[in-house]
Design an enzyme around this catalytic site. Structure first.
Site, PDB file in Angstrom:
ATOM      1  N   ASP A  16       0.857  -1.189   0.000  1.00  0.00           N
ATOM      2  CA  ASP A  16       0.000   0.000   0.000  1.00  0.00           C
ATOM      3  C   ASP A  16       0.893   1.240   0.000  1.00  0.00           C
ATOM      4  OD1 ASP A  16      -2.099   1.743   0.231  1.00  0.00           O
ATOM      5  OD2 ASP A  16      -2.573   1.231   2.313  1.00  0.00           O
ATOM      6  N   ASP A 110      -3.056   2.269  -5.980  1.00  0.00           N
ATOM      7  CA  ASP A 110      -1.942   2.295  -5.029  1.00  0.00           C
ATOM      8  C   ASP A 110      -1.885   1.116  -4.069  1.00  0.00           C
ATOM      9  OD1 ASP A 110      -4.060   3.131  -3.296  1.00  0.00           O
ATOM     10  OD2 ASP A 110      -2.557   4.068  -2.009  1.00  0.00           O
ATOM     11  N   GLU A 111      -2.663   0.087  -4.311  1.00  0.00           N
ATOM     12  CA  GLU A 111      -2.689  -1.062  -3.401  1.00  0.00           C
ATOM     13  C   GLU A 111      -2.806  -2.344  -4.190  1.00  0.00           C
ATOM     14  OE1 GLU A 111      -5.658  -1.532  -0.196  1.00  0.00           O
ATOM     15  OE2 GLU A 111      -6.172   0.523  -0.733  1.00  0.00           O
TER      16      GLU A 111
HETATM   17 MG   LIG Z   1      -2.461   3.923   0.119  1.00  0.00          MG
END
Ligand SMILES: [Mg+2]
Length: 363
Positions: A16, A110-111
């Site tokens: 993350d 983003d993960e």
């Molecule tokens: Mg994040």
């Protein structure tokens, strides 16, 4: 003699990025470094899409109305989002993941979950893989990532929050059940505020409380989520990391600074939404047959109108036209309109049709 073959314990990493959009903005503009920053919204309207750590100190967080954010942090700087840049960085990160495993399941730009049980580098220790990946991300993009390492998705996801920012944490099979028992249920991934509130009414506030309920009880009160809650209360989560998760729709929506009751004004607002959806479809070579318009009224009631064509929508004009016609069917509006959304579904990633599932690519 009976020989029992145990399946190997899985090794899952949840990676993350830290304050992703805000960190990209600070990376690219030195003037923004060390300052409270909100991506998206503006001082007057909209919601914060992402907040820098300097802004979070003031209690500013994503999904917060900009007005509230500005009140909490008067020096807050609002920056418009640059999704093209975030997508490009996301792609760089995915390329790093792909050097380690083909089992990558992105959750957003983003993960992602990575299953590294059998990884391409033949590395034994998942924490070392996570360290290496984070170092490579830093080297390639200049950005910090955090990671959670565990034996299933639920715990890996919970673990990535433990030493954020720029840290990682492991939850082993030995300490997984104890970790879950001590955790407040409102922090569980998959338990939203409404569910947490309902659980509270049933006397369930921690993992231990959840564990004390029978499968029957949980199914009775929480429907098809019951079995999932029953398992995760015990640190059990059998969901696989699915690299080919199929995206079912592409959509965009916008909440207006002022409610709209004029049809032409409302139609004009559909144009940028259709363009955004189409841009994504175009970039990812997706086509779709079903157009849906969502209308949220000033009293928060909602209506949707859909139409499915025999052929996929052929372009942005086609999409805008269909959305406009659908909108016209609810005019005169029963209340002023506060939000409009346009979604394209019944997707195929290849209009010529070889039936390949499409990779999950988020807007
Ligand atoms: Mg994040």
């Amino acid at each position: 003699m009976t020989v029992t073959i145990q399946p190997p314990v899985r090794k899952i990493i949840h990676v993350d990025m830290d304050a992703f959009y805000a960190s990209v903005e600070q990376r690219d503009n030195p003037d923004l470094r060390g300052k409270p920053l909100a991506v998206g919204g503006s001082a007057a309207r909209g919601v914060v899409a992402a907040a820098s750590y300097e802004a979070r100190v003031f209690g500013v967080h994503s999904a917060m109305p900009s007005v509230t954010a500005k009140r909490r942090c008067p020096d807050l700087i609002f920056v418009p989002p640059r999704f093209e840049v975030y997508k490009a960085v996301s792609q760089q990160i995915r390329e790093i993941f792909a050097e380690y495993t083909a089992l990558i399941e992105p959750l957003s730009l983003d993960e992602a979950y990575l299953d590294v049980t059998e990884n391409l580098k033949k590395m034994m220790v998942a924490t070392e893989i996570a360290m290496e990946i984070r170092a490579r991300i830093k080297q390639t993009t200049g950005l910090n990532a955090s990671a959670g390492i565990s034996y299933n998705k639920f715990l890996a996801k919970m673990a990535s929050d433990l030493n954020k920012p720029n840290g990682q944490a492991v939850i082993t099979p030995k300490n997984g059940p104890g970790f879950v028992e001590a955790l407040p249920v409102k922090k569980f991934h998959g338990v939203g505020p409404a569910t947490a509130e309902r659980m509270k009414m049933h006397g369930i506030e921690t993992g231990a409380d959840l564990k004390s309920k029978s499968l029957q009880y949980l199914t009775e009160h929480f429907g098809k989520s019951g079995p999932y809650f029953y398992d995760i209360a015990r640190g059990i989560d059998e969901r696989q990391v699915r690299p080919d998760r199929i995206r079912k729709s592409v959509g965009a929506e916008d909440t207006f600074a002022q409610d709209i009751d004029d049809l032409e004004l409302a139609r004009a607002e559909l144009r940028p939404l259709a363009e955004k959806v189409w841009r994504h479809c175009d970039t990812n070579r997706i086509a779709g047959k079903t157009v849906t318009v969502k209308i949220k009224y000033s009293d928060f009631s909602q209506a949707t109108r859909s139409r499915t064509g025999t052929l996929p929508v052929s372009g942005v004009t086609d999409l805008f036209q269909a959305a406009s016609e659908l909108l016209a069917t609810v005019y005169p509006f029963r209340r002023p309109v506060r939000l409009l959304g346009v979604t394209l579904s019944s997707l195929t990633n290849d209009p010529d049709g070889d039936g390949r599932p499409q990779l999950d690519l988020d807007l």
